[in-house]
Design a protein around this motif. Sequence first.
Motif, PDB file in Angstrom:
ATOM      1  N   UNK A   1       0.811  -1.228   0.000  1.00 49.73           N
ATOM      2  CA  UNK A   1       0.000   0.000   0.000  1.00 49.73           C
ATOM      3  C   UNK A   1       0.835   1.264   0.000  1.00 49.73           C
ATOM      4  N   UNK A   2       2.145   1.166  -0.056  1.00 48.95           N
ATOM      5  CA  UNK A   2       2.984   2.352  -0.081  1.00 48.95           C
ATOM      6  C   UNK A   2       2.887   3.144   1.211  1.00 48.95           C
ATOM      7  N   UNK A   3       2.714   4.474   1.080  1.00 49.28           N
ATOM      8  CA  UNK A   3       2.662   5.371   2.232  1.00 49.28           C
ATOM      9  C   UNK A   3       1.232   5.626   2.716  1.00 49.28           C
ATOM     10  N   UNK A   4       0.306   4.753   2.329  1.00 44.12           N
ATOM     11  CA  UNK A   4      -1.092   4.941   2.752  1.00 44.12           C
ATOM     12  C   UNK A   4      -1.151   4.967   4.277  1.00 44.12           C
ATOM     13  N   UNK A   5      -1.885   5.940   4.872  1.00 43.03           N
ATOM     14  CA  UNK A   5      -1.881   6.086   6.335  1.00 43.03           C
ATOM     15  C   UNK A   5      -2.291   4.802   7.057  1.00 43.03           C
ATOM     16  N   UNK A   6      -1.559   4.494   8.091  1.00 41.09           N
ATOM     17  CA  UNK A   6      -1.799   3.259   8.831  1.00 41.09           C
ATOM     18  C   UNK A   6      -3.188   3.231   9.448  1.00 41.09           C
ATOM     19  N   UNK A   7      -3.649   4.390   9.964  1.00 38.57           N
ATOM     20  CA  UNK A   7      -4.945   4.422  10.631  1.00 38.57           C
ATOM     21  C   UNK A   7      -6.115   4.331   9.648  1.00 38.57           C
ATOM     22  N   UNK A   8      -5.838   4.484   8.357  1.00 37.36           N
ATOM     23  CA  UNK A   8      -6.886   4.395   7.338  1.00 37.36           C
ATOM     24  C   UNK A   8      -6.823   3.093   6.532  1.00 37.36           C
ATOM     25  N   UNK A   9      -5.998   2.170   6.961  1.00 36.29           N
ATOM     26  CA  UNK A   9      -5.854   0.921   6.204  1.00 36.29           C
ATOM     27  C   UNK A   9      -7.137   0.101   6.166  1.00 36.29           C
ATOM     28  N   UNK A  10      -8.033   0.333   7.099  1.00 35.82           N
ATOM     29  CA  UNK A  10      -9.293  -0.415   7.095  1.00 35.82           C
ATOM     30  C   UNK A  10     -10.063  -0.177   5.792  1.00 35.82           C
ATOM     31  N   UNK A  11      -9.836   0.976   5.175  1.00 34.67           N
ATOM     32  CA  UNK A  11     -10.527   1.271   3.916  1.00 34.67           C
ATOM     33  C   UNK A  11     -10.009   0.381   2.787  1.00 34.67           C
ATOM     34  N   UNK A  12      -8.711   0.114   2.794  1.00 35.48           N
ATOM     35  CA  UNK A  12      -8.142  -0.803   1.792  1.00 35.48           C
ATOM     36  C   UNK A  12      -8.666  -2.216   2.028  1.00 35.48           C
ATOM     37  N   UNK A  13      -8.671  -2.630   3.293  1.00 30.40           N
ATOM     38  CA  UNK A  13      -9.154  -3.974   3.604  1.00 30.40           C
ATOM     39  C   UNK A  13     -10.631  -4.127   3.263  1.00 30.40           C
ATOM     40  N   UNK A  14     -11.426  -3.100   3.528  1.00 31.04           N
ATOM     41  CA  UNK A  14     -12.850  -3.169   3.195  1.00 31.04           C
ATOM     42  C   UNK A  14     -13.050  -3.245   1.686  1.00 31.04           C
ATOM     43  N   UNK A  15     -12.233  -2.512   0.939  1.00 29.03           N
ATOM     44  CA  UNK A  15     -12.307  -2.584  -0.520  1.00 29.03           C
ATOM     45  C   UNK A  15     -11.980  -3.991  -1.003  1.00 29.03           C
ATOM     46  N   UNK A  16     -10.950  -4.588  -0.420  1.00 25.65           N
ATOM     47  CA  UNK A  16     -10.592  -5.955  -0.788  1.00 25.65           C
ATOM     48  C   UNK A  16     -11.707  -6.931  -0.429  1.00 25.65           C
ATOM     49  N   UNK A  17     -12.361  -6.714   0.700  1.00 28.47           N
ATOM     50  CA  UNK A  17     -13.459  -7.589   1.102  1.00 28.47           C
ATOM     51  C   UNK A  17     -14.625  -7.503   0.121  1.00 28.47           C
ATOM     52  N   UNK A  18     -14.906  -6.302  -0.370  1.00 25.84           N
ATOM     53  CA  UNK A  18     -15.970  -6.139  -1.369  1.00 25.84           C
ATOM     54  C   UNK A  18     -15.647  -6.940  -2.624  1.00 25.84           C
ATOM     55  N   UNK A  19     -14.392  -6.862  -3.066  1.00 27.29           N
ATOM     56  CA  UNK A  19     -13.984  -7.583  -4.273  1.00 27.29           C
ATOM     57  C   UNK A  19     -14.074  -9.095  -4.060  1.00 27.29           C
ATOM     58  N   UNK A  20     -13.594  -9.580  -2.916  1.00 31.00           N
ATOM     59  CA  UNK A  20     -13.632 -11.025  -2.672  1.00 31.00           C
ATOM     60  C   UNK A  20     -15.071 -11.525  -2.545  1.00 31.00           C
TER      61      UNK A  20
END
Length: 400
Positions: free
Chosen positions: A76-95
């Motif tokens: 995820x590069x420099x994506x803020x650590x406290x906002x990583x839940x948004x990346x995980x939620x996006x991945x969950x939608x795709x799966x």
Amino acid sequence: MQTENKINPQMEMAPPAANIGVRGWLKENLFSSWINTLVTIIFATIIYFIVKGILTWIIYSADWQVVSSNFRLFFVGQYPLEQLWRIWLSLTIVTLLFGFTAGIWKGTVWKLTIFLSIVFLLITLLPFIPLSAKLWLVINIISLYLGYFFINKLPKNKVITVVGWFLSFPIILILINGFNLLAPVSTNLWGGLLLTILIAVVAIVVSFPLGVLLALGRISKLPVIRWFSIAYIELIRGIPLITVLFMAQLMVPLFLSEGIEINNVIRVMIGATMFSAAYVAENVRGGLQSINRGQFEAAKALGLNSVYTMAFIILPQALRAVIPAIVGQFIAMFKDTSLVAIVGLIDLLGIAKTIVANPDFLGKQMEVFLFIALIYWIFSYSMSFASRKLEESLGVGERY
């Protein structure tokens, strides 16, 4: 009285399958003569020492701490650590949508679902993965199989799945960027595999319909449309991708009104889409030219106009014939996203270059680049595997 000998079609039997076994195959293909035997022994010895050296280095000599210490940067590069839940939620939608698709259409998608769940499980078992990431990975695995087993119990499940895929892209963009609905995360912080996938997905998804339209425009009877399509395709195909990316960085702002700005990521997406569309157009045009003229005449005899003929008879056959070429172009586009590092974006390759330049990880180039090569290979092979299975299901290359 003569009796006719009639063959009952139901009594016909297929020829026996040739089953020579492993020993027979080895003898026929590798040890059929003394020359083949000698060549087999020589190459087997060479391969043995190469594989032994590689495995010895991977298991005993390589220092994989450079990967474990920078695992988040790679993805995820420099994506803020406290906002990583948004990346995980996006991945969950795709799966979840992937599970829906596998539950409805089974086949190749189901095999890819199993492969995806295995990848998630292997990542979960890595010792340096934080607990929060492991929990999200478990949630993704559960979502994958929940979608697979329960989608068929929903009414209009195909409509839900197709609409879900269409809506997933803007939802994921809102989650990742924020767009004033969530805490904004600048595109300058997007990086690693996240940025690579976003650029590749946009370029692949948008360039396909554009490429089809350009291919149809190139064979159009209207001179303006035909010559515009020809000029566009030949111009883009005549220059390298890096030039297109630089043009997108420099020229896109010239067509915008004063006060309107498009950030670098969007510009790169536009350039990659323009480049990929030209190559898709030529692939589709090759498929159109492979269609026998009799197909057009048969459609005309049935009373179909040119639009219906192209949409329902010609184009489906043309796309079916060029599946390997189109998927090959998509794989190349996914790998070519590594060029965005030249225009200031830090994708997966850019992260790798940044890490190997860190004084703490000097001399670890082999480990870093082998790791990202594995990531590129997993995605590329998955697309190639899906392409081959799609060809098999459609009977591409079979003769009747």
